[in-house]
Design an enzyme around this catalytic site. Structure first.
Site, PDB file in Angstrom:
ATOM      1  CB  SER A 239      -4.872  -0.013  43.781  1.00  0.00           C
ATOM      2  OG  SER A 239      -4.025   0.480  43.965  1.00  0.00           O
ATOM      3  CG  ASP A 240      -2.197  -2.224  37.941  1.00  0.00           C
ATOM      4  OD1 ASP A 240      -0.705  -0.719  38.300  1.00  0.00           O
ATOM      5  OD2 ASP A 240      -2.175  -2.762  37.087  1.00  0.00           O
ATOM      6  CB  CYS A 241       0.080   1.975  39.646  1.00  0.00           C
ATOM      7  SG  CYS A 241       1.589   1.630  40.516  1.00  0.00           S
TER       8      CYS A 241
END
Length: 715
Positions: A239-241
């Site tokens: 996932s992106d952060c």
């Protein structure tokens, strides 16, 4: 080590873990499991244009500048250099027990999103607007990053952000990108597909936004139907952060952190950059996920760790710290900077005469700015050579005096305490009046364009409101133009600028992007003719007077060179050199045929178009450099399939090749166009093979800009 062998080892290791231990490994800051001799590992590392945020590392030009090189071989060499520096740092840091963020071997790069809107702050991180160029360069840098030594990956690359992600930054945590199947398959997905199928990228990162209603980090369509089933992706998904937190806080597709964690994991998001996977065990205990879900993702992640040789000994462990910022890598950064610079105008003033100009004024907020060299997601260069330092260094050698004035701040008036808003203007005018030539260094830096929340900047969340210079710089340019001295504009930016207002008064305009630590040396060599600019625009430089579509509109209508209906300031693919490279002959054949059919302008006869569409096309292009300089240039082939309503309105890039020709020399070059390029994408997203012909343009600049530079071939 093969993937099959790594997966078997991963399965055996994960089998020994408790379910709690396996779940703990699915966060980016995975803790140690001492009883199994598993050290802690932080998955978060960055390598957009050099190892980032981990101290000193060679800083290459920002990704958009690398896009301007049109040079896959160069990108692969850069990826290899970055991987060696990352491995050297990993070896050194782990020897000191430092396993914190930005010290690992899993590099969250490259960014292969399409730069569809020139105002997007993160567009500088991409390779531009063209799917083919992005695919070729993305695959090249991935091959470099994932080069094998002793059978192990030096580092693991990650293609991001999947998918249909290119602003607006201010809305990314709640935004739903509504994209047609045609645009998705024609524009937003091809580079990702190439990175998976052709380069074997080890990881894919999901975007913050939703695409067609589904969060990109829990999209069954994107992650399972497309990525894993259709493309047979075998790596891990990250996932992106803090993107999974957005499920319940912003997208409102779940009601709690437990539900968000469960939705992401079950859909196939293996690794959480963020903290939402702290709730995995709570979700497990409530039956929202299964032990099988947890162990599946743990196996994928440990497969990557085994492929990296983290549990084996190899010569990778002996890569010394001395490779970081070594001379070879600095020279590579210099080469990349030279190849990235795009000459947008030249009224025969460049290269500069050492005898004609005895005093030069170097003026502007980006003249002596190290910030303007590096863009965002950067490391600390071993040395920074600003534009002023590079120019002054050569001028000292040539006995040329240099007057320097900052002139103005980048975008805001002077701080309180200065007498008036244009405090530095008088000095810059004086410097110009007392010089034979003015070099004006303007543009932006990462405080003006970038990622939402990453920097504090003048505009909303990092995106730009328009394509013009900030007000204080406009005033500076106007005051210098009034002096009426020979004028060269150097523009540093990671996105398109419309400098048409100054075009009539500037003798030359050079786009330098954010050229990296060696940028000043490269730009100075170009100015004085020690190197020839050979970069090409990887994105259209739009005319600011023509309104752009709303940034939230993800339709490709009126975006990029393929769909633009109005004339740009400078087109995609444009870039001048100091030479005069011309095409003298083009011949085409089927890819498997030895003999080509010679074509000039409109050919009298050629193989049936349907043969090209089935078997692909090989073009042999004869070129001659009739100029006075040895030059790099980029041969570009554009294609437009006729007789179908599904073709893009304008021509599209079909093949390209960076070439080198000495002055007075001629050479032949081959470029191939695969059969798939002759297909068009219908409204359902499916490729169709038209039965009629195509128009092929061969040239050194985008054919829409200069017909005299291009052959027009009808197939």
């Amino acid at each position: 080590m093969t993937r099959s062998e790594a997966k078997q080892k991963a399965q055996a290791l994960v089998k020994q873990m408790t379910v709690e231990e396996a779940a703990s490994q699915l966060k980016y800051d995975a803790p140690a499991i001492p009883r199994l001799n598993i050290p802690a590992y932080n998955w978060w590392n960055e390598a957009l244009h050099g190892v980032a945020r981990a101290g000193t590392a060679t800083c290459f030009p920002q990704a958009i500048g690398l896009g301007a090189t049109f040079d896959p071989d160069l990108l692969e060499r850069i990826g290899r250099a970055v991987s060696l520096e990352a491995r050297a740092k990993y070896n050194a840091y782990t020897a000191h027990g430092d396993r914190s963020r930005y010290k690992g071997l899993t590099m969250w790069a490259p960014n292969i999103n399409i730069f569809r809107d020139p105002r997007w702050g993160r567009g500088q991180e991409t390779f531009g607007e063209e799917p083919l160029l992005t695919a070729k360069l993305g695959c090249a840098i991935i091959r470099g990053l994932q080069a094998k030594i002793d059978g192990f990956l030096t580092t693991a690359a990650c293609a991001k952000h999947f998918a249909a992600h290119s602003g607006p930054e201010a809305l990314r945590h709640e935004f739903d990108a509504r994209v047609s199947e045609k645009d998705l398959r024609e524009t937003y997905l091809p580079a990702f597909e190439a990175c998976v199928k052709e380069a074997g990228v080890e990881a894919v990162m999901g975007a913050y936004n939703r695409t067609n209603g589904e969060p990109c980090c829990a999209s069954n369509y994107l992650m399972n139907q497309v990525l894993r089933e259709e493309w047979n992706f075998e790596g891990h998904y990250v996932s992106d952060c803090w993107a999974i937190r957005d499920f319940h806080e912003n997208h409102q597709v779940t009601n709690s952190p437990e539900d968000s964690a469960a939705l992401a994991l079950k859909t196939g998001c293996d690794l959480n950059c963020g903290c939402t996977y702290e709730h995995l065990m709570a979700a497990f205990k409530k039956g929202k996920i299964t032990e099988k879900d947890i162990r599946r993702s743990a196996v994928r992640l440990f497969t990557t760790r085994f492929l990296l040789g983290m549990f084996d000994r190899s010569s990778l462990d002996q890569i010394p710290y001395q490779v970081v910022g070594c001379k070879e890598h600095l020279n590579l950064a210099y080469e990349a900077a030279v190849k990235s610079c795009v000459l947008l105008k030249n009224d025969n003033i460049l290269p500069l005469s050492r005898e004609k100009y005895r005093t030069i004024a170097v003026i502007g907020p980006n003249a002596d700015s190290a910030t303007a060299l590096v863009g965002n997601y950067h490391g600390t260069p071993p040395r920074t050579i600003t534009l002023l330092e590079g120019i002054r260094g050569l001028c000292d050698d040539y006995g040329i005096a240099v007057h320097y004035s900052q002139g103005c701040n980048l975008y805001h008036p002077p701080r309180v305490g200065r007498p008036h808003e244009n405090y530095g203007a008088a000095e810059s005018v004086i410097a110009a009046e007392n010089a034979d030539l003015v070099i004006l260094c303007l543009g932006l830096d990462a405080t003006l364009e970038g990622e939402q929340g990453d920097t504090g900047n003048e505009f909303a969340a990092g995106d730009r409101p328009d394509l013009l210079l900030p007000k204080v710089q406009k005033q500076l340019v106007e005051s210098i133009i009034a002096v009426k001295k020979p004028l060269i504009l150097l523009n540093a930016s990671g996105s398109p600028m419309d400098l048409s207002a100054y075009e009539a008064d500037a003798d030359a305009i050079l786009q330098v992007w954010y050229p990296g630590g060696e940028g000043g040396r490269a730009v100075a060599d170009i100015l004085f003719g020690l190197a020839s600019p050979g970069g090409k625009l990887p994105i259209t430089f739009y005319d600011n007077q023509n309104p752009l579509p709303e940034m939230t509109d993800y339709s490709m209508k009126d975006r990029t060179h393929r769909y633009l209906t109005k004339k740009p300031w400078r087109p995609f693919g444009y870039g001048l050199t100091y030479g005069r490279v011309q095409i003298t002959q083009v011949s085409c054949s089927l890819l498997e045929d030895a003999e080509g059919v010679s074509l000039r302008d409109v050919p009298q006869a050629s193989p049936d178009y349907r043969d090209f569409a089935q078997k692909g096309l090989l073009c042999r292009v004869s070129c001659e450099n009739t100029g006075d300089f040895d030059v790099d240039d980029v041969l570009q082939l554009y294609l437009h399939v006729e007789g179908t309503p599904f073709e893009v309105p304008n021509s599209r890039l079909a093949a390209f090749r960076r070439i080198f020709l000495e002055k007075g020399k001629a050479a032949d070059f081959e470029l191939s166009i695969p059969p798939a390029a002759f297909s068009v994408i219908d409204e359902t997203g499916r490729p169709q093979k038209p039965l009629e012909g195509a128009v092929l343009y061969a040239g050194f600049c985008a054919p829409e800009f200069s017909d005299e530079e291009a052959f027009r071939l009808i197939l």
